[in-house]
Scaffold this active site. Structure first.
Site, mmCIF file in Angstrom:
data_model
loop_
_atom_site.group_PDB
_atom_site.id
_atom_site.type_symbol
_atom_site.label_atom_id
_atom_site.label_comp_id
_atom_site.label_asym_id
_atom_site.label_seq_id
_atom_site.Cartn_x
_atom_site.Cartn_y
_atom_site.Cartn_z
ATOM 1 N N GLU A 110 -35.053 8.766 10.612
ATOM 2 C CA GLU A 110 -35.050 7.469 10.852
ATOM 3 C C GLU A 110 -36.288 7.564 12.405
ATOM 4 O OE1 GLU A 110 -35.029 4.629 10.272
ATOM 5 O OE2 GLU A 110 -33.540 4.890 7.820
ATOM 6 N N SER A 372 27.176 5.482 -9.876
ATOM 7 C CA SER A 372 27.939 6.087 -9.056
ATOM 8 C C SER A 372 27.888 6.170 -8.041
ATOM 9 C CB SER A 372 28.693 7.307 -9.808
ATOM 10 O OG SER A 372 28.906 6.773 -10.819
#
Ligand SMILES: [Zn+2]
Ligand SMILES: [Zn+2]
Length: 810
Positions: A110, A372
């Site tokens: 780029e 329980s």
């Protein structure tokens, strides 16, 4: 634009010279026409300054519309969500640096002079200007990375005006941000095809890798994509993408950024043709956190450890694929560090994508019957209250609380059981009796204070069944509670988000249950047998003990198993989200094996295999070996045990009583009937009549108390206790009361010793006890009844009578 830049090497000096000449001619003409005078130049400059200063630069440059991203403790991605624009755009992260390969590929492709220009590359700009003028096209090309950032901010048409705008914005951006920041902004907002924005999402969706793991070929492909993001999908474009990538690789080779070998290898790699979904870990947790934290920050860093998460997810899936064949389709698990409270694994279901079995339901948060699971907290707190010690006997006989009559899971009673055994075997009757003694309100508030958030009803509404599964709980809260037990009774919230503030520091928190009582309870829970003797963990048990408790809800709808060690709290639930019961479902056999597989798979510290004894919190106590209560004068064998220093005083053993007997111990004697030197005092273990009766019914021989001497001038032994009303074989007429209901019948008993406690049974059903004044009112139904009354040392009387209903009609 890069395409022009690529042509740079081919551009000959000749072309450049021609361009310069043309420019010179234009300038000459302008001067000749007196257009380029001082006044016009000043106006032009003023125009430029006004333009520049009026250029808007938003702050931040990009609207913060990022994909909510859930990370593990180390920053590894667990789950990514679409942003508001339905794009995959991962939020920029401070802790991530752009990997070298990608950086070099992007710069080479780029903007090679990125680090040297002020945002605009004047040379390539002029060159592009010339090329565009000479070809008659709209202005394009020569964009630096900074200029691309300016364009990505607001995508605009390619016109000369917009180009000037971009240039001005670029100069401004360069003033405000560092080169590194600009470069990151570009990479985080560039389009990569489909709905993918930014290099992080692109790397993950095209290559299933974090950017730092990209190869040269992959980095090059990502570098060229933002230029023409359309190249990604169709098959024909794929060849173009490949050609483009290969050109960049060649350039990297030419610039000696990569060597020949790397170049050749890179050429062999395919380019992606489509994206793949993100991998997903802890999807339920991510969903939960996203809903909570979307506004704050798109990055949610959790305490999860991805490796542990993955392992636990695999184990849950594995066990459920087996249980699935038994008709049990869902499971959930949580693994938390005991000391820090940090959640390391959060598995909401067997498979998030399992549509047939509602995999998206979060089993960690779903409220289900506790079975329980709450018992250990009652036992632990009852120790503090001086009601029990692990050795103390609790009655396990048929018991009635109004209409409520608890039963043990195997529907058998044991007469008398030590508290420890009652807890380890999870017997229901002793637990309900204990809650009755402890107090339902007291226990209800203890659970709430400890962190149980699902008690929506009142204590009265739950009543005694609360202790055997009457309330709903969730895996998260239960982990909070069991962790509290492991932390000396200090109950604190768990931590799931890494940067969340700690709500309370342990030092300022008081213990709801004393450290001593917690320690004794953990030691009791350690005794619970691990599931199936065939498992290898039988030997493993000694090295890595675990205090654990199972729970199975009424109707076998839920199976739970929760274990604690000094390092880990692990909670497991299996069952069906739709609430369907299953005869195979049981805590020990379904949830237990998964619990131990998870425990075995977690890292452990050999220095910390069991809880440290809170020495300062425990003190020696002399108790009766047979009953566990404080040793009294009549107890035969006494032992020393450790009990919490802070516990309320426990009762003196009242089961051992001393009686006087004759020499052969065949009869009891008293001062009226004993002969000098022919009697002695002996100690006897005398159980309450309901226990004796129960044990006798089960065929157990109970050492009974000998009868009183028949030679005694006092009342005969048979008269020690006598039912006065009703009498044997009588008919009682029962009238209606003013309210229209049948009246109660008041029954009376006489006892020689007033202070004796009497136990009343109507038709073999215990209806209550009496002391001092031996009367009892009962509602009777029509028919024959038997009333039996027993005292503590086994004296008894019974009467059989008929109840007839008397209508008040003439
Ligand atoms: Zn005793
Ligand atoms: Zn006597």
């Amino acid at each position: 634009m890069a395409t022009e830049l690529e042509m740079l090497p081919e551009m000959s000096l000749n072309v450049l010279w021609k361009g310069m000449n043309k420019l010179k001619r234009i300038l000459k003409n302008l001067i000749k026409n007196q257009f380029l005078n001082v006044k016009n130049i000043l106006i032009f400059l003023a125009f430029l300054i006004i333009l520049y200063s009026s250029i808007p630069l938003p702050n931040p440059l990009f609207p913060p519309d990022y994909s909510p991203t859930v990370l593990d403790e180390e920053g590894k991605i667990l789950r990514v969500f679409l942003n508001n624009n339905q794009q995959w755009c991962l939020p920029p992260r401070q802790d991530l640096v752009v990997p070298e390969k990608l950086k070099k590929a992007v710069l080479c492709f780029e903007d090679r002079h990125f680090y040297r220009h002020p945002g605009v590359n004047l040379f390539s700009l002029l060159r592009a200007l010339y090329q565009n003028i000479s070809s008659g096209k709209v202005f394009s090309g020569a964009s630096t990375i900074t200029m691309q950032v300016a364009r990505l901010m607001y995508p605009k048409e390619r016109t000369y005006f917009n180009k000037i705008l971009e240039i001005s914005q670029s100069l401004k951006i360069e003033l405000h941000y560092s080169k590194e920041e600009i470069f990151q902004m570009y990479l985080n907002h560039a389009p990569y095809g489909e709905n993918i924005i930014g290099y992080q999402a692109a790397s993950l969706r095209y290559f299933q890798k974090m950017p730092e793991q990209l190869t040269w070929a992959e980095a090059a492909a990502l570098a060229v994509l933002p230029n023409t993001p359309g190249l990604i999908s169709p098959l024909t474009n794929r060849q173009q993408l490949r050609a483009k990538r290969d050109r960049l690789l060649k350039k990297l080779l030419d610039k000696s950024i990569i060597d020949q070998e790397a170049y050749q290898l890179a050429l062999l790699e395919e380019v992606p043709d489509t994206s793949k979904s993100f991998q997903m870990f802890a999807p339920h947790l991510a969903q939960f956190l996203k809903a909570r934290a979307r506004e704050k920050s798109p990055i949610i860093r959790t305490t999860i450890k991805k490796e542990i998460q993955q392992r636990v997810e695999d184990l849950v899936k594995q066990h459920l694929s087996y249980l699935d064949r038994l008709g049990i389709h869902n499971g959930a698990a949580l693994a938390v560090e005991t000391q820090t409270g940090k959640v390391r694994a959060y598995v909401g279901s067997q498979d998030f994508f399992d549509k047939t079995s509602q995999g998206q339901v979060d089993g960690v948060r779903a409220a289900r019957s506790s079975g329980s699971l709450l018992k250990p907290f009652l036992y632990a707190s009852s120790i503090d209250e001086g009601i029990i010690l692990p050795q103390i006997l609790i009655k396990d006989v048929p018991t009635f609380f109004g209409a409520f009559s608890p039963n043990n899971a195997n529907e058998k009673f044991n007469g008398m059981v030590p508290a420890k055994e009652a807890l380890v075997r999870s017997l229901n009757v002793p637990a309900v009796r204990l809650l009755y003694t402890y107090g339902i309100y007291h226990f209800y508030h203890l659970l709430k204070a400890a962190g149980l958030t699902t008690l929506f009803r009142t204590a009265d509404d739950y009543g005694l069944p609360l202790i055997i599964g009457g309330a709903e709980v969730n895996l998260w809260d239960m982990t909070v509670l069991y962790r509290g037990l492991a932390n000396g009774g200090k109950f604190r919230p768990l931590q799931i988000v890494e940067d969340s503030e700690r709500l309370e520091e342990s030092s300022t928190l008081t213990s709801l249950i004393s450290p001593g009582a917690c320690y004794l309870t953990l030691n009791m829970l350690r005794e619970l047998k691990r599931p199936g003797a065939e498992y290898y963990w039988e030997q493993y048990q000694n090295q890595w003990p675990l205090a654990w408790k199972t729970g199975t809800s009424y109707g076998q709808r839920d199976a739970w198993a929760i274990g604690v060690s000094p390092q880990w709290v692990i909670a497991v639930w299996v069952g069906n989200f739709d609430g369907e019961g299953n005869a195979n479902l049981a805590g020990a056999s379904c949830a237990g094996p998964l619990l131990f597989d998870i425990f075995n798979s977690l890292p452990k510290d050999p220095q910390q295999s069991w809880f440290e004894k809170p020495v300062m919190e425990l003190a020696p106590l002399e108790i009766c070996q047979d009953t566990g209560f404080l040793a009294g004068d009549h107890c035969e064998k006494k032992i020393i045990v450790e009990a919490p220093l802070s516990m309320k005083p426990i009762k003196i053993c009242h089961y051992h009583q001393s009686i006087y007997v004759n020499k052969n111990q065949t009869h009891q004697v008293c001062s009226l009937c004993w002969k000098p030197d022919q009697y002695k005092r002996i100690s006897r273990l005398i159980y309450p009549p309901d226990v004796v009766q129960h044990l006798r019914e089960r065929g157990q021989v109970i050492s009974s108390v000998p009868p009183h001497s028949p030679d005694c001038p006092a009342q005969a032994e048979s008269l020690a206790l006598q039912i006065l009303y009703p009498q044997n074989n009588t008919r009682l007429w029962i009238p209606r009361g003013f309210d229209g209901n049948w009246q109660k019948v008041t029954m009376r008993v006489a006892h020689r010793e007033r202070s004796r406690v009497l136990y009343w049974y109507l038709d073999d059903r215990f209806i209550g006890r009496s002391k001092d004044r031996h009367v009892k009112a009962a509602e009777l139904t029509r028919g024959w009844h038997v009333l039996e009354v027993v005292d503590e040392i086994g004296n008894r009387d019974h009467k059989r009578f008929y109840a007839a209903m008397k209508n008040n009609l003439p």
